[in-house]
Design an enzyme around this catalytic site. Structure first.
Site, mmCIF file in Angstrom:
data_model
loop_
_atom_site.group_PDB
_atom_site.id
_atom_site.type_symbol
_atom_site.label_atom_id
_atom_site.label_comp_id
_atom_site.label_asym_id
_atom_site.label_seq_id
_atom_site.Cartn_x
_atom_site.Cartn_y
_atom_site.Cartn_z
ATOM 1 N N TRP A 71 -4.202 1.125 -7.819
ATOM 2 C CA TRP A 71 -5.453 0.569 -7.294
ATOM 3 C C TRP A 71 -5.356 0.365 -5.779
ATOM 4 O O TRP A 71 -6.183 0.866 -5.009
ATOM 5 C CB TRP A 71 -5.740 -0.754 -8.006
ATOM 6 C CG TRP A 71 -7.001 -1.435 -7.569
ATOM 7 C CD1 TRP A 71 -8.176 -0.846 -7.179
ATOM 8 C CD2 TRP A 71 -7.212 -2.841 -7.480
ATOM 9 N NE1 TRP A 71 -9.107 -1.804 -6.863
ATOM 10 C CE2 TRP A 71 -8.541 -3.035 -7.035
ATOM 11 C CE3 TRP A 71 -6.418 -3.956 -7.744
ATOM 12 C CZ2 TRP A 71 -9.081 -4.308 -6.844
ATOM 13 C CZ3 TRP A 71 -6.958 -5.220 -7.562
ATOM 14 C CH2 TRP A 71 -8.276 -5.385 -7.111
ATOM 15 N N HIS A 118 8.739 1.525 -5.304
ATOM 16 C CA HIS A 118 9.014 0.381 -6.179
ATOM 17 C C HIS A 118 10.399 -0.194 -5.885
ATOM 18 O O HIS A 118 10.842 -1.118 -6.571
ATOM 19 C CB HIS A 118 8.990 0.807 -7.651
ATOM 20 C CG HIS A 118 7.650 1.224 -8.160
ATOM 21 N ND1 HIS A 118 6.489 0.541 -7.874
ATOM 22 C CD2 HIS A 118 7.286 2.254 -8.977
ATOM 23 C CE1 HIS A 118 5.470 1.142 -8.485
ATOM 24 N NE2 HIS A 118 5.924 2.169 -9.141
ATOM 25 N N TYR A 203 -2.318 -9.207 -6.477
ATOM 26 C CA TYR A 203 -3.252 -8.515 -7.358
ATOM 27 C C TYR A 203 -4.403 -9.438 -7.737
ATOM 28 O O TYR A 203 -5.566 -9.036 -7.762
ATOM 29 C CB TYR A 203 -2.493 -8.073 -8.615
ATOM 30 C CG TYR A 203 -3.332 -7.396 -9.665
ATOM 31 C CD1 TYR A 203 -3.497 -6.009 -9.652
ATOM 32 C CD2 TYR A 203 -3.929 -8.125 -10.694
ATOM 33 C CE1 TYR A 203 -4.245 -5.375 -10.628
ATOM 34 C CE2 TYR A 203 -4.679 -7.504 -11.668
ATOM 35 C CZ TYR A 203 -4.840 -6.119 -11.633
ATOM 36 O OH TYR A 203 -5.593 -5.499 -12.605
ATOM 37 N N PHE A 257 -11.954 -0.683 -11.409
ATOM 38 C CA PHE A 257 -10.963 -0.213 -12.383
ATOM 39 C C PHE A 257 -11.518 0.952 -13.198
ATOM 40 O O PHE A 257 -10.839 1.969 -13.402
ATOM 41 C CB PHE A 257 -10.576 -1.368 -13.322
ATOM 42 C CG PHE A 257 -9.571 -0.984 -14.371
ATOM 43 C CD1 PHE A 257 -8.212 -0.976 -14.086
ATOM 44 C CD2 PHE A 257 -9.976 -0.630 -15.653
ATOM 45 C CE1 PHE A 257 -7.282 -0.615 -15.056
ATOM 46 C CE2 PHE A 257 -9.058 -0.268 -16.622
ATOM 47 C CZ PHE A 257 -7.711 -0.269 -16.321
ATOM 48 N N MET A 260 -11.727 4.227 -11.166
ATOM 49 C CA MET A 260 -10.413 4.818 -10.960
ATOM 50 C C MET A 260 -9.870 5.417 -12.248
ATOM 51 O O MET A 260 -9.256 6.482 -12.252
ATOM 52 C CB MET A 260 -9.445 3.775 -10.410
ATOM 53 C CG MET A 260 -9.700 3.394 -8.978
ATOM 54 S SD MET A 260 -8.375 2.385 -8.287
ATOM 55 C CE MET A 260 -6.986 3.509 -8.411
#
Length: 321
Positions: A71, A118, A203, A257, A260
């Site tokens: 996102w 990550h 988030y 959301f 996407m």
């Protein structure tokens, strides 16, 4: 469909095919004490990363897995490419992805490059911290992160499956999942909250703005998503790409959301099913037992209690039973 997109989809199918032929024990390997997925990471690339050269115009998104990576990655891409009049890429520029030739491909990308990782702070190539490259660091509350990661493991053949949530929870809490401990990953960044080239976002802060936008859109049909728009504007300004209000609004409009999820089904093949599930806050309440709640609460307090980063995550708001 352009040739790069065809090649990307072909590689996704190849990864899934390779994963389906491996035993659970062959799907992960350990590098410097941390697990990584064998099908998309390699020892050769980790060794090559030691010589990775960041440049001052790089934009780097740092996340723990399942924290809203795709996102925010899209939002960053849209900001950068809107400002530079380039077409966004659908490829995943995870620097630890693949073999060493992946890093060679990244070298060919025009500046500013949009990259992400990550990796734990201590494992990120040191050149990234020796430049003025912008580091946008995204965190999500640990309980929803754990639940999302559980489903990610079980929905992708790249990872060994867990028969129960309880089994996965033990692995997550001990850091025996790919990319290691959530808590260790967060803790180091607490020392860098005030670095000029670092911006830490959550988030929940972005999602809450998006949720309010979608809710009012249904009611009023003209709500402009002020909170999400403000978030996009703040990110753009941090990255050094001030956009006009119309551009910011357009980026917010396409970053729902659902949008996407639909778009990635067309660009990321079967991988999209693993990337997008619910995207909600508080789903952990459907999984955590009272004992697990207590264990997570205790561990969060041990690692991040009384820290600035702990306060920024608003644990009591999003993680208290």
């Amino acid at each position: 469909m352009n040739e790069n997109r065809k090649l990307f989809l072909k590689n996704v199918d190849k990864i899934y095919d390779s994963a389906s032929k491996r035993s659970p024990g062959e799907l992960q390997f350990t590098y410097e004490g941390i697990l990584y997925p064998t099908t998309i990471c390699s020892l050769g690339n980790f060794q090559a990363l030691e010589g990775f050269e960041a440049i001052k115009d790089d934009v780097i998104l740092v996340t723990y897995p399942k924290s809203g990576t795709m996102w925010v990655y899209q939002i960053i891409q849209e900001i950068v490419y809107t400002a530079t009049n380039r077409s966004p890429s659908s490829d995943i520029s995870l620097i630890e992805l693949g073999a060493p030739d992946h890093l060679e491909c990244l070298k060919q990308q025009p500046s500013p490059r949009v990259l992400h990782t990550h990796l734990h702070y201590n494992n990120i190539p040191t050149s990234i911290f020796k430049t003025t490259a912008k580091k946008l660091v995204l965190f999500r509350n640990p309980k929803d992160t754990a639940v999302s990661y559980f489903h990610f493991y079980n929905s992708s053949p790249m990872f060994p499956t867990f028969s129960t949530w309880d089994e996965f929870f033990k692995h997550f809490m001990s850091g025996k999942v790919c990319w290691g401990s959530y808590f260790e990953s967060l803790l180091t960044w607490n020392k860098h909250l005030d670095d000029e080239d670092v911006m830490i976002i959550t988030y929940e802060d972005l999602k809450e703005g998006l949720f309010r936008w979608e809710l009012f859109l249904l009611v009023l049909n003209r709500w402009k998503g002020r909170n999400l728009v403000a978030g996009v504007k703040q990110i753009a300004e941090f990255l050094g790409f001030p956009l006009n209000q119309k551009q910011i609004q357009a980026i917010a409009d396409q970053s729902t959301f659902q949008n996407m999820k639909v778009n990635y089904q067309g660009t990321h093949s079967q991988f999209a099913q693993a990337l997008f599930r619910k995207g909600v806050i508080g789903d952990w309440r459907n999984y955590f037992s009272p004992a697990q709640n207590q264990e997570m609460d205790t561990k969060f307090k041990e690692y991040l209690g009384e820290t600035k980063l702990g306060a920024k995550l608003k644990y009591d708001t999003y993680c208290k039973a």
